[in-house]
Write an enzyme that holds these catalytic residues in place. Structure first.
Site, PDB file in Angstrom:
ATOM      1  N   SER A 175      -3.323  57.424  67.224  1.00 26.17           N
ATOM      2  CA  SER A 175      -4.786  57.340  67.225  1.00 26.17           C
ATOM      3  C   SER A 175      -5.368  56.298  68.170  1.00 26.17           C
ATOM      4  CB  SER A 175      -5.299  57.082  65.807  1.00 26.17           C
ATOM      5  OG  SER A 175      -4.831  55.841  65.322  1.00 26.17           O
TER       6      SER A 175
ATOM      7  N   LYS B 195     -10.588  52.420  59.015  1.00 20.28           N
ATOM      8  CA  LYS B 195     -10.732  51.928  60.386  1.00 20.28           C
ATOM      9  C   LYS B 195     -12.160  51.451  60.639  1.00 20.28           C
ATOM     10  CE  LYS B 195      -6.942  54.669  62.210  1.00 20.28           C
ATOM     11  NZ  LYS B 195      -6.474  55.676  63.177  1.00 20.28           N
TER      12      LYS B 195
END
Length: 351
Positions: A248, A293
């Site tokens: 990611s 996140k």
């Protein structure tokens, strides 16, 4: 004497009652602190400025071309995983509001050791670095080449091409990306003899190969090769983040590389963070753990967060206060959004 005996009896009964009440509590305490649960806790992980340094090295170290001085932050974000939790730890993390519990099998599948999972995550991270490099090169229109990662032992090209050969043209069509190879070969019918110009050990040569039929579509040509797109220079890049896993970080690595080679001011000296996979064509893909996140980014000071389009619905439902979400579908769109933010223009958002 009778009074003393009666008093001692009452004291003894109280002690017994107290012990009877304490024993289950003590047992619960032992069980709660020793027995582990079949869950892991996901939460905010470390965040790293891809424009900065870690352990004295540039996170994205660019060589071979002029590099601009950069400002602000383009932070990649991570998810922390806490395993082997006892009952009390699991309950505490669940209550704190920043963590979530998921079945352990979702993170560590049965039949795979932790080492197996960690190695897989590290390989995904390495692949994301390679994809970030290629995405940036393609966006910047810098040269790439296609080399053969493998030649099938039973394929049409087995006696002609070798691992490591660079493809220059196939059936007269220039080859710069893996998609160019697929398009050129698929356009010809099985049984067709096509010319292939290749470069081997620095020497260019021409060969002719009769195409077979693709296993999944017998109407299209097939060479039996695995092409791999690579950087052809002069730009060279090293990514210097260890002990990180998963794919990611691709988007933020790519943006940092582009920023260093172009303006040095994509973030407009602001704190931008984000996440998302990326492929060599610049397509941005979804990731897991978006809510954690975003928390990590906001806690670190981010005011803008780049969100893969496929994660937008989830992100919009759990956006931390003070964090602006920018919807991203591809690399060109991400760069344009940062430029538009700098100019005070509207940008695609999540909701």
């Amino acid at each position: 004497m009778a009074l003393m005996t009666s008093t001692l009896g009452r004291v003894n009964r109280r002690i017994v009652t107290l012990l009877a009440a304490l024993i289950p509590i003590l047992a619960l305490g032992v069980v709660g602190s020793v027995v582990t649960v079949p869950f892991v806790a996901l939460g905010p992980g470390p965040t790293f400025n891809t424009l900065g340094e870690v352990d004295g090295k540039q996170v994205v170290d660019v060589q071979g071309v002029p590099v601009k001085s950069t400002s602000g932050n383009l932070n990649m974000t991570t998810v922390s995983v806490r395993d082997r939790l006892n009952i009390f730890e699991a309950i505490g993390l669940w209550i704190d509001g920043q963590h979530g519990l998921v079945p352990r099998a979702e993170v560590y599948p049965p039949g795979q050791s932790r080492d197996d999972v960690d190695k897989s995550n590290q390989q995904q991270f390495k692949d994301s670095e390679d994809s970030a490099e290629l995405a940036a090169l393609n966006y910047l229109k810098l040269p790439t080449a296609v080399v053969l990662a493998n030649v099938a032992d039973d394929g049409p090209a087995k006696d002609v091409l070798r691992k490591g050969d660079e493809l220059v043209t196939v059936d007269g069509k220039p080859i710069a990306t893996t998609k160019d190879v697929v398009a050129a070969v698929s356009a010809a019918k099985p049984g067709t003899a096509v010319p292939v110009v290749l470069r081997r050990d620095g020497v260019e040569q021409t060969a002719e190969i009769t195409l077979g039929a693709r296993p999944d579509d017998s109407s299209k040509g097939y060479l039996g090769i695995t092409p791999d797109e690579v950087n052809k220079g002069p730009l060279k890049v090293d990514f210097n983040l260890g002990d990180i896993g998963g794919p990611s970080a691709g988007l933020m690595f790519t943006l940092a590389l582009i920023d260093k080679v172009t303006t040095g001011d994509l973030s407009n000296n602001k704190f931008v963070a984000g996440t998302g996979t990326i492929d060599p064509d610049g397509k941005v893909g979804p990731i897991g753990g978006i809510q954690y996140k975003m928390i990590a980014a906001r806690d670190a000071g981010a005011v803008t967060f780049m969100v893969p389009a496929a994660n937008c619905n989830e992100a919009a439902q759990r956006t931390p206060d003070g964090l602006r979400l920018v919807k991203v579908e591809n690399l060109a769109g991400a760069v344009q959004s940062l430029e538009d933010l700098k100019a005070g223009k509207d940008v695609p958002s999540c909701g």
